[in-house]
Design an enzyme around this catalytic site. Structure first.
Site, short mmCIF file in Angstrom:
data_model
loop_
_atom_site.label_atom_id
_atom_site.label_comp_id
_atom_site.label_asym_id
_atom_site.label_seq_id
_atom_site.Cartn_x
_atom_site.Cartn_y
_atom_site.Cartn_z
N ASN A 177 12.58 -9.83 5.03
CA ASN A 177 12.56 -9.28 3.70
C ASN A 177 13.57 -8.20 3.65
OD1 ASN A 177 11.88 -7.70 1.45
ND2 ASN A 177 9.92 -6.75 2.21
N LYS A 201 14.67 -7.03 1.16
CA LYS A 201 14.38 -5.67 0.23
C LYS A 201 15.58 -5.80 -0.94
CE LYS A 201 11.59 -3.53 3.51
NZ LYS A 201 10.84 -2.32 3.92
N HIS A 208 3.58 -6.50 -1.54
CA HIS A 208 4.13 -5.47 -0.41
C HIS A 208 3.74 -4.01 -0.84
CE1 HIS A 208 7.25 -3.42 1.82
NE2 HIS A 208 7.34 -4.43 2.45
N GLU A 211 5.41 -1.50 -1.00
CA GLU A 211 6.49 -0.86 -1.90
C GLU A 211 6.13 -1.08 -3.22
OE1 GLU A 211 10.03 -1.92 0.54
OE2 GLU A 211 9.41 -0.71 2.23
N GLU A 244 0.71 -4.96 7.28
CA GLU A 244 1.77 -4.05 7.34
C GLU A 244 1.30 -2.56 7.20
OE1 GLU A 244 5.70 -6.29 6.50
OE2 GLU A 244 5.13 -5.36 4.70
N GLY A 263 9.63 0.77 8.22
CA GLY A 263 11.03 1.34 8.41
C GLY A 263 10.83 2.89 9.35
N SER A 301 8.41 -2.08 11.46
CA SER A 301 9.13 -1.73 12.60
C SER A 301 9.35 -3.10 13.56
CB SER A 301 8.78 -0.31 13.25
OG SER A 301 9.15 0.58 12.21
C1 PEP Z 1 8.61 -4.27 5.51
O1 PEP Z 1 8.76 -3.57 4.62
O2 PEP Z 1 8.12 -5.68 5.02
C2 PEP Z 1 9.07 -4.23 6.88
C3 PEP Z 1 8.37 -4.87 7.80
O3 PEP Z 1 9.92 -3.29 7.19
P1 PEP Z 1 10.60 -3.03 8.63
O4 PEP Z 1 10.55 -3.90 9.38
O5 PEP Z 1 11.90 -2.06 8.10
O6 PEP Z 1 9.59 -1.86 9.01
#
Ligand code: PEP
Length: 269
Positions: free
Chosen positions: A29, A31, A117, A119, A187, A193, A231
């Site tokens: 992703n 983003k 997601h 976000e 998630e 992040g 992460s």
């Molecule tokens: C995400 O936002 O889908 C995600 C997994 O981000 P990160 O790997 O940066 O934690």
């Protein structure tokens, strides 16, 4: 000490036969990152490493921002890597300024779309019902939906992880969901992040719970791809992938580095 998926599942009264699990799915992703040339360089770097790996046993999707779908899609042609998007509207067309429909994504070459997601749930107020409508639209356009669920730090601290995930999942999945048209990504919001992840037992327990819900609602939960996201990095991907209930990862930050992303792909399987 990790419990086996069979043990976790039997606590919930279902049987999981992970021998029937699909091959792992790794989705990157991007983003809201990358302009044209940087996106090209990243896609090229991933394609080159992917071809050198010669892996036939993992599905990999790159989900760049909408502005790059065309050019990244052209770079992925013939590579076996899948093009994905990060959102879609629930209607096929209409007066929705700034939105992109699922048929438009399919027309642009997408095979998968990330939906719900955290976000988008947080910044755009997306509800479970909207996620369900988007998922239905994705299916109608022939796209595989990667539906995201996950708890906040406050919910986790309050011991509400399972309740939050179950509630989101129950309301975000429309009728017609199947292992072929839908993957789930667990998630935890606080892990995204942050460099922090739940411990392996927690990830396994939530995934087992998700599979219970899928089994009750749609049958054959082992046929679903249930990804972990938050992460994921080269340093932890292999351990996460040892969990039998986890058959893939959704990768944010580390998917912006071709080397790191391909190391993650290497650890799957
Ligand atoms: C995400 O936002 O889908 C995600 C997994 O981000 P990160 O790997 O940066 O934690």
């Amino acid at each position: 000490m990790l419990r086996k998926p069979e043990d976790r599942a039997s606590e919930k009264g279902i049987e999981i036969h992970m021998a029937n699990a699909p091959r792992p799915l790794v989705a990157g992703n991007w983003k809201m990152h990358a302009l044209g040339e940087a996106g090209d360089a990243l896609a090229r770097g991933i394609v080159e490493r992917w071809q050198a790996m010669g892996r036939q046993d993992v599905d990999v999707a790159l989900c760049p921002p909408a502005t790059l779908l065309g050019r990244v899609g052209r770079l992925l042609e013939g590579s076996g890597l899948l093009l994905g998007a990060q959102d879609c509207h629930w209607e096929a067309e209409g007066a929705h300024t700034g939105d992109i429909s699922a048929p438009m994504l399919a027309d642009a070459g997408c095979r998968v779309v990330i939906l719900g997601h955290s976000e988008r749930r947080q910044s755009h107020g997306e509800t479970d019902e909207e996620v369900a409508a988007k998922t239905r639209a994705a299916h109608a356009a022939g796209l595989k939906a990667i539906v995201c669920v996950g708890e906040s730090k406050a919910a986790r601290d309050a011991g509400q992880t399972a309740t939050v995930v179950e509630t989101q999942l129950a309301a975000s999945l429309p009728k017609g969901v199947s292992a072929a048209n839908t993957a789930i990504a667990y998630e935890p919001i606080w892990a995204i992040g942050s460099g922090r992840t739940p411990d392996m037992d927690e990830i396994g327990a939530v995934h087992a719970r998700i599979r219970t819900l899928l089994a009750n609602a749609f049958g054959a939960s082992e046929a679903f791809s249930v990804l972990y996201g938050g992460s994921v990095a080269p340093a932890n991907a292999a351990e996460i992938m040892t969990l039998d209930e986890v058959n893939g990862v959704l990768v944010g930050g580390a998917s912006l580095d071709a080397g790191a992303f391909c190391e993650i792909i290497e650890s799957c399987g």
